[in-house]
Motif scaffolding. Structure first.
Motif, PDB file in Angstrom:
ATOM      1  N   LYS A 228       0.851  -1.185   0.000  1.00 16.86           N
ATOM      2  CA  LYS A 228       0.000   0.000   0.000  1.00 16.86           C
ATOM      3  C   LYS A 228       0.889   1.237   0.000  1.00 16.86           C
ATOM      4  CE  LYS A 228      -3.739   2.278   2.506  1.00 16.86           C
ATOM      5  NZ  LYS A 228      -4.568   2.273   3.736  1.00 16.86           N
ATOM      6  N   ASP A 229       1.778   1.328   1.001  1.00 15.20           N
ATOM      7  CA  ASP A 229       2.796   2.379   1.056  1.00 15.20           C
ATOM      8  C   ASP A 229       3.764   2.072   2.190  1.00 15.20           C
ATOM      9  OD1 ASP A 229       1.532   3.143   3.448  1.00 15.20           O
ATOM     10  OD2 ASP A 229       0.405   4.751   2.500  1.00 15.20           O
ATOM     11  N   VAL A 230       4.822   2.858   2.257  1.00 12.58           N
ATOM     12  CA  VAL A 230       5.776   2.801   3.365  1.00 12.58           C
ATOM     13  C   VAL A 230       5.821   4.208   3.952  1.00 12.58           C
ATOM     14  CG1 VAL A 230       8.172   2.442   4.046  1.00 12.58           C
ATOM     15  CG2 VAL A 230       7.127   0.968   2.295  1.00 12.58           C
ATOM     16  N   VAL A 231       5.583   4.300   5.254  1.00 14.06           N
ATOM     17  CA  VAL A 231       5.540   5.612   5.904  1.00 14.06           C
ATOM     18  C   VAL A 231       6.721   5.745   6.857  1.00 14.06           C
ATOM     19  CG1 VAL A 231       4.219   7.170   7.384  1.00 14.06           C
ATOM     20  CG2 VAL A 231       3.036   5.706   5.715  1.00 14.06           C
ATOM     21  N   VAL A 232       7.519   6.799   6.632  1.00 13.09           N
ATOM     22  CA  VAL A 232       8.645   7.126   7.513  1.00 13.09           C
ATOM     23  C   VAL A 232       8.280   8.393   8.273  1.00 13.09           C
ATOM     24  CG1 VAL A 232      11.067   7.827   7.637  1.00 13.09           C
ATOM     25  CG2 VAL A 232      10.353   6.080   5.980  1.00 13.09           C
ATOM     26  N   LYS A 257      14.648   7.145   5.571  1.00  8.49           N
ATOM     27  CA  LYS A 257      14.156   6.927   4.205  1.00  8.49           C
ATOM     28  C   LYS A 257      15.220   6.231   3.360  1.00  8.49           C
ATOM     29  CE  LYS A 257      12.457   9.231   0.054  1.00  8.49           C
ATOM     30  NZ  LYS A 257      12.160  10.504  -0.631  1.00  8.49           N
ATOM     31  N   ASP A 258      16.480   6.690   3.484  1.00 13.06           N
ATOM     32  CA  ASP A 258      17.560   6.059   2.716  1.00 13.06           C
ATOM     33  C   ASP A 258      17.681   4.582   3.066  1.00 13.06           C
ATOM     34  OD1 ASP A 258      18.090   8.437   1.500  1.00 13.06           O
ATOM     35  OD2 ASP A 258      19.791   8.950   2.793  1.00 13.06           O
ATOM     36  N   TYR A 259      17.569   4.293   4.361  1.00 12.78           N
ATOM     37  CA  TYR A 259      17.719   2.897   4.794  1.00 12.78           C
ATOM     38  C   TYR A 259      16.619   2.015   4.185  1.00 12.78           C
ATOM     39  CZ  TYR A 259      17.499  -1.314   7.524  1.00 12.78           C
ATOM     40  OH  TYR A 259      17.436  -2.644   7.887  1.00 12.78           O
ATOM     41  N   ILE A 260      15.353   2.441   4.318  1.00 13.43           N
ATOM     42  CA  ILE A 260      14.262   1.573   3.874  1.00 13.43           C
ATOM     43  C   ILE A 260      14.210   1.499   2.345  1.00 13.43           C
ATOM     44  CG2 ILE A 260      12.350   3.238   3.774  1.00 13.43           C
ATOM     45  CD1 ILE A 260      12.336  -0.362   5.241  1.00 13.43           C
ATOM     46  N   THR A 261      14.645   2.566   1.685  1.00 14.46           N
ATOM     47  CA  THR A 261      14.685   2.543   0.212  1.00 14.46           C
ATOM     48  C   THR A 261      15.685   1.490  -0.267  1.00 14.46           C
ATOM     49  OG1 THR A 261      14.059   4.874   0.074  1.00 14.46           O
ATOM     50  CG2 THR A 261      15.122   3.904  -1.855  1.00 14.46           C
ATOM     51  N   LYS A 262      16.846   1.410   0.412  1.00 14.12           N
ATOM     52  CA  LYS A 262      17.847   0.388   0.072  1.00 14.12           C
ATOM     53  C   LYS A 262      17.276  -1.014   0.275  1.00 14.12           C
ATOM     54  CE  LYS A 262      21.935   3.205   1.122  1.00 14.12           C
ATOM     55  NZ  LYS A 262      23.082   3.409   2.040  1.00 14.12           N
ATOM     56  N   GLN A 263      16.501  -1.192   1.344  1.00 12.96           N
ATOM     57  CA  GLN A 263      15.926  -2.514   1.622  1.00 12.96           C
ATOM     58  C   GLN A 263      14.886  -2.910   0.546  1.00 12.96           C
ATOM     59  OE1 GLN A 263      17.172  -4.498   4.037  1.00 12.96           O
ATOM     60  NE2 GLN A 263      18.614  -2.793   4.250  1.00 12.96           N
ATOM     61  N   ALA A 269      11.557  -4.640  -4.761  1.00 12.20           N
ATOM     62  CA  ALA A 269      10.155  -4.325  -4.480  1.00 12.20           C
ATOM     63  C   ALA A 269       9.898  -2.849  -4.738  1.00 12.20           C
ATOM     64  CB  ALA A 269       9.815  -4.664  -3.032  1.00 12.20           C
ATOM     65  N   GLU A 270       8.706  -2.566  -5.234  1.00  9.91           N
ATOM     66  CA  GLU A 270       8.332  -1.179  -5.491  1.00  9.91           C
ATOM     67  C   GLU A 270       7.220  -0.765  -4.521  1.00  9.91           C
ATOM     68  OE1 GLU A 270       7.241  -0.564  -9.516  1.00  9.91           O
ATOM     69  OE2 GLU A 270       9.171  -1.234 -10.336  1.00  9.91           O
ATOM     70  N   ALA A 271       7.453   0.355  -3.847  1.00 12.84           N
ATOM     71  CA  ALA A 271       6.450   0.875  -2.922  1.00 12.84           C
ATOM     72  C   ALA A 271       6.624   2.376  -2.811  1.00 12.84           C
ATOM     73  CB  ALA A 271       6.594   0.218  -1.549  1.00 12.84           C
ATOM     74  N   ASN A 272       5.515   3.059  -2.633  1.00  9.12           N
ATOM     75  CA  ASN A 272       5.550   4.511  -2.459  1.00  9.12           C
ATOM     76  C   ASN A 272       5.989   4.826  -1.037  1.00  9.12           C
ATOM     77  OD1 ASN A 272       5.091   7.272  -2.950  1.00  9.12           O
ATOM     78  ND2 ASN A 272       3.051   7.115  -2.035  1.00  9.12           N
ATOM     79  N   VAL A 273       7.098   5.587  -0.894  1.00  4.78           N
ATOM     80  CA  VAL A 273       7.613   5.941   0.423  1.00  4.78           C
ATOM     81  C   VAL A 273       7.148   7.355   0.763  1.00  4.78           C
ATOM     82  CG1 VAL A 273       9.661   6.238   1.864  1.00  4.78           C
ATOM     83  CG2 VAL A 273       9.623   4.451   0.094  1.00  4.78           C
ATOM     84  N   VAL A 274       6.395   7.450   1.840  1.00  2.00           N
ATOM     85  CA  VAL A 274       5.867   8.732   2.313  1.00  2.00           C
ATOM     86  C   VAL A 274       6.646   9.124   3.563  1.00  2.00           C
ATOM     87  CG1 VAL A 274       3.828   9.960   3.146  1.00  2.00           C
ATOM     88  CG2 VAL A 274       3.592   8.146   1.431  1.00  2.00           C
ATOM     89  N   THR A 275       7.124  10.376   3.629  1.00  2.00           N
ATOM     90  CA  THR A 275       7.915  10.818   4.784  1.00  2.00           C
ATOM     91  C   THR A 275       7.318  12.039   5.444  1.00  2.00           C
ATOM     92  OG1 THR A 275       9.341  12.253   3.455  1.00  2.00           O
ATOM     93  CG2 THR A 275      10.032   9.954   3.712  1.00  2.00           C
ATOM     94  N   LYS A 276       7.572  12.178   6.711  1.00  2.00           N
ATOM     95  CA  LYS A 276       7.166  13.362   7.473  1.00  2.00           C
ATOM     96  C   LYS A 276       8.063  13.454   8.704  1.00  2.00           C
ATOM     97  CE  LYS A 276       3.496  10.758   9.818  1.00  2.00           C
ATOM     98  NZ  LYS A 276       2.057  10.693  10.145  1.00  2.00           N
ATOM     99  N   ASN A 277       8.168  14.668   9.281  1.00  2.00           N
ATOM    100  CA  ASN A 277       8.966  14.809  10.505  1.00  2.00           C
ATOM    101  C   ASN A 277       8.293  15.766  11.466  1.00  2.00           C
ATOM    102  OD1 ASN A 277      10.254  17.627  10.390  1.00  2.00           O
ATOM    103  ND2 ASN A 277      10.787  16.778   8.357  1.00  2.00           N
ATOM    104  N   THR A 278       8.587  15.560  12.741  1.00  2.37           N
ATOM    105  CA  THR A 278       8.062  16.396  13.827  1.00  2.37           C
ATOM    106  C   THR A 278       9.250  16.944  14.606  1.00  2.37           C
ATOM    107  OG1 THR A 278       6.088  15.000  13.988  1.00  2.37           O
ATOM    108  CG2 THR A 278       6.578  16.430  15.872  1.00  2.37           C
TER     109      THR A 278
END
Length: 574
Positions: A228-232, A257-263, A269-278
């Motif tokens: 579905k997606d990957v959320v960082v 994000k860099d770590y999970i993209t490498k994995q 595998a192809e997945a949409n990586v969504v990122t956000k920070n607080t």
């Protein structure tokens, strides 16, 4: 002289007896001339009763002044009879004035107020006659209108109010929670050192990190699971300057994000990586504080509620020097983190697969799958699926309840009741209470049915229909009409007929999608009451073609008495 006097007295007494008997004989002839007007003209049953009243007109110069008559209406039918309460009528010279009186000179009217008897099915083909006991002095005799060769004062009983559909009760299924597509997730957290954004090698050896890497491979290799997606989501603890924390949160977002993209690349595998920070995780800080037993905990939480400015919050908390040391050691470190969530969609079995397994291997399905599959099957296999569900998942009230519905629809009321009681012991839901009410209707315990329905609030339209059925059975058709509302059930249409709204009844019957004989039989009744022969014939023909039992029923149904000698009507029923 004495003998002559005795003879004279005896002769007078004999003459009086002869005169008395002669008067009673005349009353037999008078009885033939009494004209009865029964209301209703054709008797009907409502709420299990057959109400009836009549007015009888007695012509002048007929009623002996000294005669009392006890008149008893009697409904006769094959194999028996049922009597209505009697009424007593006096001639004008009878001393008792508590009864209705008929004048010899003018005649009069006998007013029989409405009385009821209990209905039974044999009464549909019946004759209403009167039994009259005439009394004059010490003499009396009893005779019936039938013995006088008088026609029945009413014939037959209309039983349309008993033609309830849907087994006279609507059970409620325990609904499945089946979802074809289910979301599944695996989450890991990377913890950073203070003021750092690089991922330490020890973090990558943690079980939750290993689990998300394995899950990426699983999703990639499993046919019915899709990314579905990957959320960082990256965070900085709320200590230090805002600029510093913003920079830290951004860098931690990038490193995660860099770590999970490498994995993902490693697994192809192809997945949409969504990122956000607080930048400053005050929400995480508050949640951690609420769970802790730190000294001055309540004071710190009060500071959070009093101030929204992050610099003021930090300053006030640091002023609590003893507490802040513990905060720095226990609360803040876990907040310096990145969260990685691998979100996937698991696609369940197809309808065809579920149907096949429900029949051949029900044990291979979970309860939601099996309950859902039962809704896809034909009546016979659906019943088998529900039976399997009740055996395999006997601790699930829905499985037990739904099997009870199968038994009820098959006419096993006792078996259904046992299942519903078992379901109630597992969980007394509104569906189960509704269904116990349906059983109570079948048992003719309407008080118990209403009690159960009172505990079934929120079950849905089934409850409204059942309350409407109770009102129908009790003869309160106006209330039944309110309960049925916009329902297009056969019972709602029957209600419209009973309140004499025939066009509305036909509208509901046209909207009803069942192809059963009762539907068309009710349409034929509506046609008969409207006086539309073509409507009668068209729908009666469909009713008997769908269910032959209506053929014999219609032959004696007084709804159609005006058509009994009609050639088209009789041809349909041959």
């Amino acid at each position: 002289m004495k003998q002559t006097r005795f003879h004279l007295i005896g002769s007078l007494a004999l003459a009086a007896v002869v005169a008395s008997c002669g008067s009673l004989d005349k009353m037999k002839e008078a009885a033939k001339q009494i004209n009865y007007k029964v209301t209703p003209e054709v008797l009907e049953t409502h709420a299990g009763k057959v109400p009836m009243s009549f007015k009888a007109t007695v012509p002048a110069k007929l009623w002996d002044k000294k005669v009392t008559a006890e008149i008893t209406p009697v409904l006769t039918y094959e194999g028996g009879e049922t009597v209505y309460p009697s009424i007593t009528v006096n001639g004008e010279s009878v001393a008792d004035n508590s009864n209705q009186t008929i004048s010899y000179t003018n005649g009069g009217q006998i007013d029989y107020k409405q009385q009821s008897i209990d209905f039974n099915e044999k009464m549909r083909v019946s004759d209403l006659i009167v039994r009259i006991k005439f009394t004059r002095g010490d003499e009396s005799f009893e005779i019936t209108s039938k013995e006088l060769e008088m026609p029945a004062i009413a014939k037959g009983v209309i039983a349309t109010s008993t033609l309830l559909g849907d087994e006279a009760g609507v059970p409620a299924l325990g609904k499945d929670a089946f979802q074809r597509v289910v979301t599944d997730s695996k989450v890991a957290e990377l913890i950073y050192l203070i003021n750092k954004a690089d991922i330490r090698s020890g973090e990558l050896k943690k079980d939750d990190v290993k689990a998300i890497n394995d899950y990426i491979k699983t999703v990639k290799e499993t046919e019915n699971i899709n990314f579905k997606d990957v959320v960082v989501a990256a965070y900085a603890s709320p200590d230090g300057s805002t600029d510093l924390n913003s920079n830290l949160a951004s860098k931690r977002e990038s490193s995660a994000k860099d770590y999970i993209t490498k994995q993902l690349n490693k697994a192809k595998a192809e997945a949409n990586v969504v990122t956000k920070n607080t930048p400053e995780d005050w929400d995480g800080f508050k949640a951690a504080m609420e769970k802790s037993d730190i000294q001055d905990k309540e004071l710190i939480l009060r500071v959070l509620s009093m101030y929204t400015d992050p610099d003021v919050r930090e300053k006030e908390i640091k002023n609590l020097s003893a507490a802040y040391k513990v905060i720095a050691e226990e609360i803040l470190p876990p907040l310096r983190r990145s969260s990685i969530s691998i979100n996937a969609e698991v696609v369940g079995k197809s309808d065809d697969e579920l149907k096949a397994l429900a029949i051949s291997n029900p044990d291979s399905l979970n309860v939601e799958e099996l309950l859902y599959a039962a809704t896809l099957l034909d009546a016979e296999n659906s019943a088998k699926a529900y039976e399997s569900a009740a055996k395999i998942y006997s601790n699930d009230w829905r499985a037990v309840n739904n099997y009870g519905i199968v038994l009820y629809k098959n006419g096993d009321v006792a078996g259904a009741k046992a299942q519903f009681k078992a379901a109630e012991n597992l969980k007394a839901t509104s569906e189960v209470e509704n269904n116990l009410g349906v059983v109570a209707i079948a048992e003719k315990d309407y008080a118990a049915a209403k009690e159960y329905f009172g505990k079934a609030a929120g079950v849905g339209p089934e409850l409204d229909d059942n309350l409407g059925i109770i009102a129908l059975l009790e003869g309160d058709y106006a209330k039944a009409e309110e309960y049925f509302g916009a329902s297009t059930s056969l019972n709602a249409a029957l209600c419209k007929i009973l309140v004499e709204k025939y066009d509305a009844a036909l509208g509901l019957l046209n909207a009803n999608n069942q192809e059963v004989g009762l539907k068309y039989y009710l349409k034929a009744i509506s046609g008969a009451r409207k006086g539309e022969g073509d409507l009668v014939f068209e729908n009666l023909r469909k009713a008997v073609n769908l269910d032959s039992k209506w053929k014999e029923y219609a032959k004696t149904d007084m709804e159609f008495y005006k058509y009994f000698s009609n050639a088209t009507f009789t041809a349909i029923l041959d």
